[in-house]
Design a protein around this motif. Structure first.
Motif, short mmCIF file in Angstrom:
data_model
loop_
_atom_site.label_atom_id
_atom_site.label_comp_id
_atom_site.label_asym_id
_atom_site.label_seq_id
_atom_site.Cartn_x
_atom_site.Cartn_y
_atom_site.Cartn_z
N ASP A 100 -3.29 37.08 5.21
CA ASP A 100 -3.94 37.65 4.05
C ASP A 100 -4.19 36.76 2.92
O ASP A 100 -4.21 37.30 1.80
N MET A 101 -4.31 35.58 3.12
CA MET A 101 -4.63 34.64 1.95
C MET A 101 -6.15 34.64 1.61
O MET A 101 -6.85 34.49 2.96
N VAL A 102 -6.78 34.26 0.59
CA VAL A 102 -8.17 34.10 0.64
C VAL A 102 -8.24 32.52 -0.06
O VAL A 102 -7.84 32.33 -1.04
N HIS A 103 -9.25 31.94 0.46
CA HIS A 103 -9.49 30.41 -0.05
C HIS A 103 -10.78 30.55 -0.65
O HIS A 103 -11.90 30.94 -0.04
N LEU A 104 -10.98 30.31 -2.25
CA LEU A 104 -12.12 30.78 -3.08
C LEU A 104 -12.52 29.30 -3.35
O LEU A 104 -11.78 28.51 -3.82
N ARG A 105 -13.70 28.72 -2.99
CA ARG A 105 -14.21 27.33 -3.47
C ARG A 105 -15.35 27.55 -4.52
O ARG A 105 -16.30 28.35 -4.35
N TYR A 106 -15.30 26.78 -5.55
CA TYR A 106 -16.12 26.93 -6.62
C TYR A 106 -16.52 25.40 -7.09
O TYR A 106 -15.95 24.47 -6.87
N ASP A 107 -17.85 25.61 -7.56
CA ASP A 107 -18.80 24.31 -8.01
C ASP A 107 -18.51 24.41 -9.62
O ASP A 107 -18.70 25.35 -10.01
N VAL A 108 -18.44 23.18 -10.21
CA VAL A 108 -18.43 23.35 -11.63
C VAL A 108 -19.94 23.31 -12.09
O VAL A 108 -20.53 22.25 -11.51
N VAL A 109 -20.38 24.23 -12.80
CA VAL A 109 -21.63 24.21 -13.43
C VAL A 109 -22.04 23.44 -14.82
O VAL A 109 -21.21 23.50 -15.49
#
Length: 118
Positions: free
Chosen positions: A109-118
């Motif tokens: 039940d882990m969540v991997h969130l990926r973000y780009d720097v704007v």
């Protein structure tokens, strides 16, 4: 509204009344959270609550088995200029915006969130 044990002092009750704060009793010497919810349902028709406490009260409700759903909102913003624990420490200036690129549910039940720097 305050939730109190029956052992609260008369002075404190008078102060609450003077300040216009309503209260209920839920437990003789310590607060019984299940009883508090029962009183709220019986006396006020409240059958669902939004709990927005800190770690202490949230943990108490969780330990008592009184939470049936957790809704967690996360907004990642690279600021780091506040005097609180952060993911990014930075000098003053405008926070860096981040754009959510993907969400992946992982085992456990882990969540991997990926973000780009704007």
């Amino acid at each position: 509204m305050a939730v109190l044990s029956e052992s609260v002092s008369d002075d404190h009750l008078a102060e609450l009344r003077r300040d216009g704060i309503s209260y209920i009793f839920a437990g003789r010497t310590q607060i019984d959270l299940a009883r508090a919810l029962s009183v709220l349902a019986e006396e006020f028709g409240i059958e669902r609550l939004l709990l927005e406490g800190g770690g202490g009260i949230n943990g108490s409700f969780l330990s008592a088995g009184l939470i049936d759903e957790i809704s967690l909102l996360i907004m990642l913003l690279a600021d780091g200029t506040m005097n609180v624990p952060t993911t990014f420490d930075r000098a003053a200036g405008a926070p860096r915006r981040l754009s959510l690129q993907s969400v992946e549910r992982l085992p456990g039940d882990m969540v991997h969130l990926r973000y780009d720097v704007v």
